[in-house]
Design an enzyme around this catalytic site. Structure first.
Site, PDB file in Angstrom:
ATOM      1  N   GLY A   4      11.197 -43.283  67.848  1.00 52.65           N
ATOM      2  CA  GLY A   4      11.935 -44.505  68.128  1.00 52.65           C
ATOM      3  C   GLY A   4      13.414 -44.245  68.273  1.00 52.65           C
ATOM      4  O   GLY A   4      14.095 -44.876  69.087  1.00 52.65           O
ATOM      5  N   ARG A  22       4.760 -51.286  58.484  1.00 59.18           N
ATOM      6  CA  ARG A  22       4.696 -50.617  57.181  1.00 59.18           C
ATOM      7  C   ARG A  22       4.495 -51.581  56.014  1.00 59.18           C
ATOM      8  O   ARG A  22       4.134 -51.135  54.921  1.00 59.18           O
ATOM      9  CB  ARG A  22       5.938 -49.745  56.974  1.00 59.18           C
ATOM     10  CG  ARG A  22       5.897 -48.481  57.820  1.00 59.18           C
ATOM     11  CD  ARG A  22       7.096 -47.590  57.592  1.00 59.18           C
ATOM     12  NE  ARG A  22       6.993 -46.379  58.415  1.00 59.18           N
ATOM     13  CZ  ARG A  22       8.019 -45.624  58.746  1.00 59.18           C
ATOM     14  NH1 ARG A  22       9.247 -45.941  58.347  1.00 59.18           N
ATOM     15  NH2 ARG A  22       7.848 -44.542  59.479  1.00 59.18           N
ATOM     16  N   GLN A  46      19.521 -48.263  64.785  1.00 62.56           N
ATOM     17  CA  GLN A  46      19.125 -47.823  66.121  1.00 62.56           C
ATOM     18  C   GLN A  46      19.692 -48.743  67.195  1.00 62.56           C
ATOM     19  O   GLN A  46      20.187 -48.277  68.223  1.00 62.56           O
ATOM     20  CB  GLN A  46      17.604 -47.744  66.223  1.00 62.56           C
ATOM     21  CG  GLN A  46      17.001 -46.607  65.418  1.00 62.56           C
ATOM     22  CD  GLN A  46      15.496 -46.487  65.608  1.00 62.56           C
ATOM     23  OE1 GLN A  46      14.888 -47.257  66.337  1.00 62.56           O
ATOM     24  NE2 GLN A  46      14.899 -45.519  64.935  1.00 62.56           N
ATOM     25  N   ASP A  65      13.622 -46.701  55.172  1.00 56.14           N
ATOM     26  CA  ASP A  65      12.575 -45.717  55.447  1.00 56.14           C
ATOM     27  C   ASP A  65      11.853 -45.256  54.187  1.00 56.14           C
ATOM     28  O   ASP A  65      10.764 -44.676  54.265  1.00 56.14           O
ATOM     29  CB  ASP A  65      13.158 -44.506  56.173  1.00 56.14           C
ATOM     30  CG  ASP A  65      13.483 -44.804  57.625  1.00 56.14           C
ATOM     31  OD1 ASP A  65      12.892 -45.749  58.184  1.00 56.14           O
ATOM     32  OD2 ASP A  65      14.328 -44.100  58.207  1.00 56.14           O
ATOM     33  N   LYS A  81      16.938 -36.188  59.688  1.00 58.63           N
ATOM     34  CA  LYS A  81      16.426 -36.489  61.029  1.00 58.63           C
ATOM     35  C   LYS A  81      17.427 -37.302  61.846  1.00 58.63           C
ATOM     36  O   LYS A  81      17.689 -37.000  63.010  1.00 58.63           O
ATOM     37  CB  LYS A  81      15.090 -37.231  60.922  1.00 58.63           C
ATOM     38  CG  LYS A  81      14.412 -37.498  62.262  1.00 58.63           C
ATOM     39  CD  LYS A  81      12.921 -37.715  62.086  1.00 58.63           C
ATOM     40  CE  LYS A  81      12.599 -39.092  61.532  1.00 58.63           C
ATOM     41  NZ  LYS A  81      12.652 -40.142  62.592  1.00 58.63           N
ATOM     42  N   SER A  82      17.988 -38.338  61.226  1.00 54.53           N
ATOM     43  CA  SER A  82      18.945 -39.190  61.940  1.00 54.53           C
ATOM     44  C   SER A  82      20.139 -38.384  62.428  1.00 54.53           C
ATOM     45  O   SER A  82      20.594 -38.529  63.571  1.00 54.53           O
ATOM     46  CB  SER A  82      19.432 -40.321  61.028  1.00 54.53           C
ATOM     47  OG  SER A  82      18.391 -41.182  60.674  1.00 54.53           O
ATOM     48  N   ARG A 142      21.447 -37.235  66.449  1.00 52.28           N
ATOM     49  CA  ARG A 142      22.788 -37.578  66.933  1.00 52.28           C
ATOM     50  C   ARG A 142      23.615 -36.333  67.227  1.00 52.28           C
ATOM     51  O   ARG A 142      24.391 -36.314  68.188  1.00 52.28           O
ATOM     52  CB  ARG A 142      23.471 -38.490  65.911  1.00 52.28           C
ATOM     53  CG  ARG A 142      22.863 -39.902  65.875  1.00 52.28           C
ATOM     54  CD  ARG A 142      23.164 -40.611  64.558  1.00 52.28           C
ATOM     55  NE  ARG A 142      22.731 -41.997  64.545  1.00 52.28           N
ATOM     56  CZ  ARG A 142      21.480 -42.406  64.329  1.00 52.28           C
ATOM     57  NH1 ARG A 142      20.512 -41.509  64.144  1.00 52.28           N
ATOM     58  NH2 ARG A 142      21.183 -43.699  64.311  1.00 52.28           N
TER      59      ARG A 142
END
Length: 432
Positions: A95, A348, A169, A317, A23-24, A28
């Site tokens: 986010g 979390r 982030q 994560d 995902k990251s 990008r």
């Protein structure tokens, strides 16, 4: 999200799978391909809800993004030809989209408004806004902390910035803004955080220097950008659920192929090895974004562990499902230095403890983490993802420790990062 899912899966889990693209890296890659004039192809991207929000925004800015089988073809007019959006740029639950684009749009000087869903509206943005404002960004949030974020044109300046938290982030928002500054920016990190932005800048021909905990940008680095093709490895954060599922389910033997094992992200592998888990890496590739196949087998008598310091950002994560893993250890485990968990899709620390305790496990939340006692699944209470994709998948893995079905509310949250998660888990059950 109101849907309920009854999870009725039993072990052993056996077979070979791949997990969706990281995902990251997908976020990008879309951003950098959109900035570069020309055609870039992104292979095996994650097409979950979060990454689709990033795609939607760049389409509004004038970038053509075509989905073709397992790739995205990005045709961009270049950042200098972007449209000024005449509507709010909706970031959904992402986010990453919100924070990185806060930096990028500030650097571009495009008048715009970033706003997300209810969950994003509760997540503080001050940690991003403070450094961006010190770069002369004209950006404001509601009560200076929350979305929507209103961005107006300004001239970005270089800064010398010491990170307040180990957050990729925040670091990435600064780096994207710095692309448009006439001065260099220097960032000093507290601990090593995921470095996908730095590695992918280089992949798209943007010069950047990183040594130890220090990162230095090049003035007006955006002028160097070129289109590029990029192959997205499997997401280790998604693989984590299958790693833990295999470790805690008797008789399991699972192999996951083409998983990204970037050393700034591979904390779960380090943790499993320290706990004595049966995990093997093979078919390893080297390079800026290394990959491997990972074989995991059921492991009884896991050793307790203390997770703290530099190990935390490498596994941030994955900590909810790691907490579940720790319930199956032979002693008490502790997670420390994980305040960052409080500003994810949910807090979390609390949601992990609350939901697992509902099922009979024994976890104590602390100010910066969790104390996790050896404990078993005792009751089939209905649990809730609270719209947090990683909590939903963690609870599905927890159901493997139950002899009865488990009901999870708002389970469709998993589509944020892993569409098809449950069918893939059932595939391993069927092969077992």
């Amino acid at each position: 999200m109101v849907n309920e899912q009854i999870i009725d899966i039993s072990g052993p889990l056996k077979g070979e799978i791949e997990v969706p693209g990281d995902k990251s890296m997908t976020h990008r890659a879309i951003m950098l391909a959109s900035l570069a004039e020309g055609v870039s192809t992104i292979y095996k991207p994650l097409l979950g809800e979060d990454c689709r929000r990033t795609m939607d925004i760049f389409r509004l800015l004038g970038v053509e993004i075509k989905e073709d089988d397992e790739k995205l073809v990005v045709t961009s007019p270049g950042y200098q030809s972007f449209n000024t959006p005449h509507q709010v740029l909706y970031t959904g639950n992402s986010g990453t989209t919100t924070r990185l684009l806060a930096g990028l749009l500030s650097g571009l000087g495009i008048e715009s408004v970033l706003s997300g869903d209810v969950s994003i509206g509760k997540r503080p943005m001050d940690r991003v806004l403070r450094p961006l404002k010190s770069m002369n960004a004209n950006i404001e949030g509601i009560e200076d902390n929350y979305t929507p974020l209103i961005i107006k044109p300004s001239v970005i300046k270089g800064i010398n910035y010491k990170m307040e938290v180990a957050s990729a982030q925040v670091k990435s928002a600064i780096l994207f803004a710095s692309l448009f500054s006439k001065e260099a920016t220097i960032i000093k990190e507290l601990d090593v955080s995921r470095n996908h932005t730095e590695t992918m800048f280089r992949h798209f021909n943007i010069p950047i220097e990183a040594e130890g905990l220090s990162i230095t940008t090049t003035p007006e680095a955006i002028r160097y950008i070129k289109p590029a093709d990029f192959h997205v490895p499997g997401d280790i954060s998604s693989a984590a659920f299958f790693i833990v599922a295999a470790l805690i389910t008797p008789g399991s033997d699972v192999t996951i192929h083409n998983v990204g094992i970037n050393p700034t992200r591979s904390g779960i592998i380090d943790i499993v090895e320290k706990m004595g888990g049966n995990i093997q890496l093979f078919n390893q590739t080297t390079g800026a974004e290394p990959t491997a196949s990972i074989r995991i087998q059921y492991t009884p008598m896991l050793q307790p562990i203390t997770i703290e310091g530099e190990l935390v950002p490498k596994a941030i994560d994955e900590l909810p499902v790691i907490a579940l893993l720790c319930t199956q250890a032979v002693g008490t485990s502790t997670i420390k230095d994980a305040e960052e968990l409080k500003v994810k899709e949910t807090n979390r620390i609390d949601t992990t403890a609350d939901m697992l305790n509902l099922l009979g496990f024994e976890l104590q939340p602390t100010n910066d983490g969790l104390i996790i006692h050896p404990s078993e699944f005792k009751t089939n209470a209905t649990v809730d993802s609270l719209t947090d994709h990683r909590i939903g998948m963690m609870l599905a893995v927890a159901s493997l420790l139950s002899s009865e079905p488990v009901k999870i509310k708002q389970f469709d949250a998993v589509n944020v990062s892993f569409p098809g998660f449950l069918p893939k888990l059932k595939l391993l059950e069927n092969e077992g």
